[in-house]
Motif scaffolding. Structure first.
Motif, mmCIF file in Angstrom:
data_model
loop_
_atom_site.group_PDB
_atom_site.id
_atom_site.type_symbol
_atom_site.label_atom_id
_atom_site.label_comp_id
_atom_site.label_asym_id
_atom_site.label_seq_id
_atom_site.Cartn_x
_atom_site.Cartn_y
_atom_site.Cartn_z
ATOM 1 N N UNK B 19 0.957 -1.171 0.041
ATOM 2 C CA UNK B 19 -0.002 0.012 0.127
ATOM 3 C C UNK B 19 0.750 1.252 0.039
ATOM 4 N N UNK B 20 1.921 1.276 0.694
ATOM 5 C CA UNK B 20 2.663 2.203 0.711
ATOM 6 C C UNK B 20 3.488 2.646 -0.519
ATOM 7 N N UNK B 21 3.905 1.397 -1.292
ATOM 8 C CA UNK B 21 4.502 1.797 -2.469
ATOM 9 C C UNK B 21 3.597 2.250 -3.348
ATOM 10 N N UNK B 22 2.053 2.033 -3.301
ATOM 11 C CA UNK B 22 1.213 2.575 -4.210
ATOM 12 C C UNK B 22 0.541 4.053 -3.643
ATOM 13 N N UNK B 23 1.006 4.444 -2.718
ATOM 14 C CA UNK B 23 0.791 5.777 -2.095
ATOM 15 C C UNK B 23 -0.546 5.628 -1.582
ATOM 16 N N UNK B 24 -0.990 4.710 -1.077
ATOM 17 C CA UNK B 24 -2.431 4.381 -0.304
ATOM 18 C C UNK B 24 -2.178 4.634 1.085
ATOM 19 N N UNK B 51 -14.693 0.678 7.272
ATOM 20 C CA UNK B 51 -14.170 -0.643 8.084
ATOM 21 C C UNK B 51 -13.181 -1.082 7.251
ATOM 22 N N UNK B 52 -13.158 -1.194 5.807
ATOM 23 C CA UNK B 52 -12.187 -1.848 5.048
ATOM 24 C C UNK B 52 -10.881 -0.955 5.168
ATOM 25 N N UNK B 53 -10.937 0.274 5.183
ATOM 26 C CA UNK B 53 -9.874 1.321 5.207
ATOM 27 C C UNK B 53 -9.192 0.893 6.539
ATOM 28 N N UNK B 54 -9.843 0.710 7.567
ATOM 29 C CA UNK B 54 -9.552 0.595 9.204
ATOM 30 C C UNK B 54 -8.665 -0.935 9.102
ATOM 31 N N UNK B 55 -9.561 -1.692 8.742
ATOM 32 C CA UNK B 55 -8.633 -3.246 8.472
ATOM 33 C C UNK B 55 -7.341 -3.241 7.814
ATOM 34 N N UNK B 56 -7.569 -2.542 6.743
ATOM 35 C CA UNK B 56 -6.255 -2.257 5.861
ATOM 36 C C UNK B 56 -5.120 -1.750 6.668
ATOM 37 N N UNK B 87 -7.302 9.791 0.736
ATOM 38 C CA UNK B 87 -6.932 8.436 0.815
ATOM 39 C C UNK B 87 -7.288 7.682 -0.481
ATOM 40 N N UNK B 88 -6.356 7.093 -1.178
ATOM 41 C CA UNK B 88 -6.924 6.736 -2.558
ATOM 42 C C UNK B 88 -7.635 5.182 -2.172
ATOM 43 N N UNK B 89 -8.936 5.274 -1.621
ATOM 44 C CA UNK B 89 -9.738 4.178 -1.236
ATOM 45 C C UNK B 89 -9.988 3.308 -2.412
ATOM 46 N N UNK B 90 -10.153 3.662 -3.472
ATOM 47 C CA UNK B 90 -10.572 2.946 -4.631
ATOM 48 C C UNK B 90 -9.338 2.107 -5.281
ATOM 49 N N UNK B 91 -8.260 2.917 -4.842
ATOM 50 C CA UNK B 91 -6.817 2.203 -5.264
ATOM 51 C C UNK B 91 -6.506 1.103 -4.443
ATOM 52 N N UNK B 93 -9.106 -0.771 -3.082
ATOM 53 C CA UNK B 93 -9.713 -1.954 -3.655
ATOM 54 C C UNK B 93 -9.277 -2.664 -5.006
ATOM 55 N N UNK B 94 -8.423 -1.989 -5.720
ATOM 56 C CA UNK B 94 -7.630 -2.470 -6.760
ATOM 57 C C UNK B 94 -6.652 -3.427 -6.345
ATOM 58 N N UNK B 95 -5.848 -2.854 -5.183
ATOM 59 C CA UNK B 95 -4.846 -3.721 -4.829
ATOM 60 C C UNK B 95 -5.270 -5.046 -4.262
ATOM 61 N N UNK B 96 -6.387 -4.973 -3.606
ATOM 62 C CA UNK B 96 -7.000 -5.984 -2.726
ATOM 63 C C UNK B 96 -7.761 -6.992 -3.720
ATOM 64 N N UNK B 97 -8.191 -6.576 -4.864
ATOM 65 C CA UNK B 97 -8.855 -7.573 -5.770
ATOM 66 C C UNK B 97 -7.356 -8.256 -6.635
#
Ligand code: SF4
Ligand code: SF4
Lengths: 287, 187
Positions: B19-24, B51-56, B87-91, B93-97
């Protein structure tokens, strides 16, 4: 004026009528469109949603082809627009990361309605209107991807855009004030989860109706397809046609609404056909 | 969320680094809820956006990868647009998928990745998306043979679905992209 043109896959398929009207409108306005030779799919949402590397490299290839032409790129599809913008930013920040030696193109990526809403283009359209849209109450629907994320799209007014409103007003329709202009139509979820699409489309169409609209207009091929195709399954909606903005401009500037354009709709476009069959609506042509 | 009991032992440092590498910057979240309240698909999520952001931020990769949320997210970017901390939240979601697919985790919404794969398969073969081929491929793989039959037929009758694909000339360049160009560096 010369512009590079990136139609994208939707405009070769489900939104073929959008492509046709974009080209016709540009021809009428003396704008030369140079289709980017051998362009590829920008990956739409599926690529960036599941594979970052592919999601960036597909649009990058198109940008490198466009850089050879050097003109600004006109993009009618909101999804393609967003992907090209994302690739453009990435290339400008760090071309080496993407194996590109230099990327210095001083061309812009332009989404269609921000282009058509430029004062000089709008004036040219207005001057060519030979039949106006008779005060048609219309809901301007932007959806997501030409606006969001503004850090990518550079959209100046992402929550309160006005480009479609100024365009339809210039051709004599009456944009209504409504709540769902930038709401999501569910995008690519429509295939795998039509139930979610139906809910979102139902909300959007009901909001447009509440505001008194009898038609909607958009500049996104996915929004157009989803909102028309998902209506029949939703109670209480089903009669709200969604026009492409260029389709309306073309009709107003040519004074006719051709039957091949009418037939492309999944929801019958009776409101527009009605205006064009009424002979009282003639307006003076350009002097 | 029924099971919110989490332990630092389950924290995935690799995921946090990614996530850090992707600036999220998920750590910047102060749980204001703007992301959740504007999400158009939130009613269907099992883990809501904030919740997803906090879990991340807690590095809870497994919980996220097994969720319905990551697949139901429509990538509309409403959350990331409205987040006061950008925060790049949609990004996220991309990383998670992508991570879920790379790790072969059985998706909670199996049809959705099948759709994406059918779409990408079409682009890989032709350089452009070809709807009929893509839809056929999706239908066979998902078993959803009858869904939207009437819609497909009326689109076809209206000339909105091309019978044959349009293939680009430089297919080899597209093949190279799909063969994993850039991934040599494990990113
Ligand atoms: S909008 Fe941003 S800061 Fe607020 S809860 Fe969501 S991620 Fe956190
Ligand atoms: S990008 Fe995904 S999580 Fe964010 S608001 Fe849109 S659907 Fe919800």
């Amino acid at each position: 004026m010369k512009l590079s043109y990136y139609p994208g896959c939707s405009l070769e398929g489900t939104a073929l009528d959008y492509d046709r009207s974009v080209r016709d409108v540009c021809r009428a306005l003396d704008i030369d469109l140079l289709e980017i030779p051998d362009w590829n799919c920008c990956g739409a949402s599926s690529a960036h949603m599941t594979d970052h590397e592919i999601g960036m490299r597909l649009p990058i290839r198109n940008l490198l082809l466009a850089a050879e032409i050097g003109c600004d790129i006109l993009v009618p599809c909101a999804a393609c627009y967003q992907r090209l913008k994302a690739a453009d930013k990435a290339l400008r920040t760090d071309p080496g990361f993407w194996d590109v030696a230099r990327f210095s193109g001083d061309f812009q990526i332009v989404h269609i309605s921000s282009f058509l809403a430029r004062p000089e283009i709008l004036a040219a359209i207005e001057a060519r209107v030979i039949r106006n849209l008779a005060d048609l109450p219309i809901a301007c629907y932007y959806g997501c991807l030409s606006l969001r994320n503004p850090r990518v799209t550079d959209a100046p007014r992402w929550e309160m855009p006005t480009t479609l409103e100024s365009i339809v007003a210039a051709i004599g329709a009456r944009p209504v004030a409504w709540s769902h202009r930038t709401e999501c139509c569910s995008g690519s979820l429509t295939m795998a989860r039509p139930d979610i699409s139906e809910k979102l489309v139902g909300d959007i169409v009901r909001a447009a109706k509440r505001a008194g609209a009898t038609a909607m207009v958009t500049d996104c091929p996915m929004c157009q397809a989803n909102v028309e195709s998902r209506q029949p399954a939703v109670e209480g909606v089903g009669d709200m046609p969604v026009f492409f903005v260029t389709e309306l401009i073309e009709a107003a500037m040519s004074g006719t609404y051709p039957s091949k354009q009418q037939r492309a709709h999944l929801v019958p476009p009776g409101v527009l056909t009605g205006i064009f069959s009424a002979s009282t609506m003639k307006k003076e042509g350009p002097a | 969320m029924d099971n919110t009991c989490i332990s630092p032992d389950e924290r995935s440092e690799k995921f946090l680094r990614k996530l850090k590498d992707r600036n999220i910057d998920v750590q910047a979240c102060y749980q204001c809820g703007r992301c959740s309240s504007g999400c158009p698909v939130g009613d269907f999520f099992d883990i809501n956006v904030m919740e997803a952001v906090r879990l991340a931020a807690y590095g809870q990769e497994e919980k996220l990868l097994n969720s319905h949320t990551i697949w139901l997210c429509a990538a509309c970017e409403t959350c990331a647009t409205r987040c006061p901390n950008e925060i790049e939240i949609a990004g996220l979601m991309d990383v998670l998928r992508e991570l879920a697919l790379r790790r072969g985790i059985a998706p909670a919404e199996p049809r959705i990745p099948l759709f994406h794969q059918a779409m990408l398969g079409s682009i890989r073969s032709w350089g452009r998306a070809w709807e009929i081929g893509m839809i056929g491929n999706y239908k066979i793989r998902s078993g959803d043979l009858m869904g939207d039959m009437r819609l497909g037929l009326s689109m076809f009758m209206k000339g909105k679905l091309k019978l044959l694909p349009h293939s680009i000339k430089a297919k080899s360049e597209v093949k190279e992209i799909f063969a994993g160009k850039g991934k040599e560096y494990d990113r």
